[in-house]
Design a protein around this motif. Structure first.
Motif, PDB file in Angstrom:
ATOM      1  N   ILE A   1     -15.133  13.713   2.462  1.00 46.48           N
ATOM      2  CA  ILE A   1     -14.305  14.160   1.330  1.00 46.48           C
ATOM      3  C   ILE A   1     -14.130  13.064   0.285  1.00 46.48           C
ATOM      4  O   ILE A   1     -13.353  13.216  -0.649  1.00 46.48           O
ATOM      5  N   LYS A   2     -14.853  11.935   0.465  1.00 43.09           N
ATOM      6  CA  LYS A   2     -14.865  10.820  -0.485  1.00 43.09           C
ATOM      7  C   LYS A   2     -13.464  10.284  -0.767  1.00 43.09           C
ATOM      8  O   LYS A   2     -13.014  10.186  -1.903  1.00 43.09           O
ATOM      9  N   ARG A   3     -12.765   9.937   0.328  1.00 46.45           N
ATOM     10  CA  ARG A   3     -11.408   9.408   0.228  1.00 46.45           C
ATOM     11  C   ARG A   3     -11.225   8.250   1.195  1.00 46.45           C
ATOM     12  O   ARG A   3     -11.814   8.205   2.264  1.00 46.45           O
ATOM     13  N   TYR A   4     -10.388   7.291   0.792  1.00 53.25           N
ATOM     14  CA  TYR A   4      -9.920   6.241   1.686  1.00 53.25           C
ATOM     15  C   TYR A   4      -8.522   6.618   2.144  1.00 53.25           C
ATOM     16  O   TYR A   4      -7.729   7.123   1.355  1.00 53.25           O
ATOM     17  N   GLN A   5      -8.186   6.355   3.412  1.00 52.59           N
ATOM     18  CA  GLN A   5      -6.796   6.437   3.822  1.00 52.59           C
ATOM     19  C   GLN A   5      -6.251   5.030   3.667  1.00 52.59           C
ATOM     20  O   GLN A   5      -6.746   4.086   4.286  1.00 52.59           O
ATOM     21  N   VAL A   6      -5.265   4.883   2.796  1.00 59.55           N
ATOM     22  CA  VAL A   6      -4.719   3.574   2.459  1.00 59.55           C
ATOM     23  C   VAL A   6      -3.298   3.488   2.997  1.00 59.55           C
ATOM     24  O   VAL A   6      -2.484   4.382   2.775  1.00 59.55           O
ATOM     25  N   MET A   7      -3.016   2.383   3.698  1.00 58.87           N
ATOM     26  CA  MET A   7      -1.669   2.148   4.206  1.00 58.87           C
ATOM     27  C   MET A   7      -0.966   1.189   3.251  1.00 58.87           C
ATOM     28  O   MET A   7      -1.468   0.099   2.979  1.00 58.87           O
ATOM     29  N   PHE A   8       0.179   1.603   2.734  1.00 63.72           N
ATOM     30  CA  PHE A   8       0.957   0.773   1.813  1.00 63.72           C
ATOM     31  C   PHE A   8       2.005  -0.045   2.553  1.00 63.72           C
ATOM     32  O   PHE A   8       2.459  -1.048   2.071  1.00 63.72           O
ATOM     33  N   ASN A   9       2.416   0.396   3.697  1.00 67.11           N
ATOM     34  CA  ASN A   9       3.210  -0.379   4.652  1.00 67.11           C
ATOM     35  C   ASN A   9       3.003   0.292   6.004  1.00 67.11           C
ATOM     36  O   ASN A   9       2.179   1.184   6.126  1.00 67.11           O
ATOM     37  N   ASN A  10       3.717  -0.101   7.013  1.00 70.26           N
ATOM     38  CA  ASN A  10       3.474   0.448   8.349  1.00 70.26           C
ATOM     39  C   ASN A  10       3.803   1.928   8.469  1.00 70.26           C
ATOM     40  O   ASN A  10       3.321   2.591   9.380  1.00 70.26           O
ATOM     41  N   ASP A  11       4.620   2.460   7.591  1.00 71.19           N
ATOM     42  CA  ASP A  11       5.070   3.842   7.719  1.00 71.19           C
ATOM     43  C   ASP A  11       4.472   4.793   6.698  1.00 71.19           C
ATOM     44  O   ASP A  11       4.665   5.994   6.797  1.00 71.19           O
ATOM     45  N   TYR A  12       3.752   4.292   5.697  1.00 69.94           N
ATOM     46  CA  TYR A  12       3.343   5.158   4.595  1.00 69.94           C
ATOM     47  C   TYR A  12       1.869   4.977   4.289  1.00 69.94           C
ATOM     48  O   TYR A  12       1.403   3.880   4.045  1.00 69.94           O
ATOM     49  N   GLY A  13       1.132   6.070   4.323  1.00 67.71           N
ATOM     50  CA  GLY A  13      -0.279   6.036   3.959  1.00 67.71           C
ATOM     51  C   GLY A  13      -0.624   7.276   3.158  1.00 67.71           C
ATOM     52  O   GLY A  13       0.083   8.277   3.205  1.00 67.71           O
ATOM     53  N   GLU A  14      -1.698   7.208   2.389  1.00 74.76           N
ATOM     54  CA  GLU A  14      -2.130   8.389   1.645  1.00 74.76           C
ATOM     55  C   GLU A  14      -3.634   8.347   1.441  1.00 74.76           C
ATOM     56  O   GLU A  14      -4.261   7.292   1.551  1.00 74.76           O
ATOM     57  N   LEU A  15      -4.204   9.514   1.162  1.00 69.22           N
ATOM     58  CA  LEU A  15      -5.623   9.616   0.872  1.00 69.22           C
ATOM     59  C   LEU A  15      -5.852   9.334  -0.601  1.00 69.22           C
ATOM     60  O   LEU A  15      -5.190   9.911  -1.460  1.00 69.22           O
ATOM     61  N   VAL A  16      -6.794   8.439  -0.896  1.00 69.33           N
ATOM     62  CA  VAL A  16      -7.051   8.012  -2.260  1.00 69.33           C
ATOM     63  C   VAL A  16      -8.538   8.202  -2.552  1.00 69.33           C
ATOM     64  O   VAL A  16      -9.381   7.754  -1.775  1.00 69.33           O
ATOM     65  N   PRO A  17      -8.896   8.869  -3.672  1.00 72.25           N
ATOM     66  CA  PRO A  17     -10.309   9.036  -4.029  1.00 72.25           C
ATOM     67  C   PRO A  17     -11.001   7.696  -4.235  1.00 72.25           C
ATOM     68  O   PRO A  17     -10.387   6.724  -4.674  1.00 72.25           O
ATOM     69  N   PHE A  18     -12.295   7.652  -3.909  1.00 76.78           N
ATOM     70  CA  PHE A  18     -13.076   6.422  -4.039  1.00 76.78           C
ATOM     71  C   PHE A  18     -12.948   5.795  -5.425  1.00 76.78           C
ATOM     72  O   PHE A  18     -12.862   4.593  -5.560  1.00 76.78           O
ATOM     73  N   GLY A  19     -12.929   6.588  -6.483  1.00 79.95           N
ATOM     74  CA  GLY A  19     -12.932   6.070  -7.841  1.00 79.95           C
ATOM     75  C   GLY A  19     -11.629   5.459  -8.321  1.00 79.95           C
ATOM     76  O   GLY A  19     -11.572   4.882  -9.396  1.00 79.95           O
ATOM     77  N   GLU A  20     -10.556   5.573  -7.548  1.00 79.09           N
ATOM     78  CA  GLU A  20      -9.249   5.089  -7.995  1.00 79.09           C
ATOM     79  C   GLU A  20      -8.853   3.741  -7.407  1.00 79.09           C
ATOM     80  O   GLU A  20      -7.694   3.343  -7.500  1.00 79.09           O
ATOM     81  N   VAL A  21      -9.795   3.029  -6.779  1.00 79.80           N
ATOM     82  CA  VAL A  21      -9.441   1.764  -6.143  1.00 79.80           C
ATOM     83  C   VAL A  21     -10.245   0.605  -6.714  1.00 79.80           C
ATOM     84  O   VAL A  21     -11.351   0.776  -7.220  1.00 79.80           O
ATOM     85  N   HIS A  22      -9.641  -0.565  -6.642  1.00 82.79           N
ATOM     86  CA  HIS A  22     -10.293  -1.819  -7.011  1.00 82.79           C
ATOM     87  C   HIS A  22     -10.086  -2.778  -5.853  1.00 82.79           C
ATOM     88  O   HIS A  22      -8.954  -2.968  -5.404  1.00 82.79           O
TER      89      HIS A  22
END
Length: 55
Positions: free
Chosen positions: A28-49
């Motif tokens: 689905i061309k997404r990264y699962q990104v953890m912002f801290n130990n309790d919160y993560g979200e799916l982020v499209p490949f094109g929105e990250v650096h």
């Protein structure tokens, strides 16, 4: 397209938030990104650096 990152890479989103790549879903061309130990979200490949860590 953004090069495929690895699990554990530190990234920054276009809106300024920083997190760590926890899982990569190429189907689905997404990264699962953890912002801290309790919160993560799916982020499209094109929105990250990738943030280069200097030792």
């Amino acid at each position: 397209m953004v090069p495929i990152l690895k699990k554990g890479d530190t990234i920054q989103l276009k809106d300024g938030r920083r997190g760590v790549v926890f899982y990569i879903n190429q189907r689905i061309k997404r990264y699962q990104v953890m912002f801290n130990n309790d919160y993560g979200e799916l982020v499209p490949f094109g929105e990250v650096h990738k943030i280069n860590k200097s030792a």
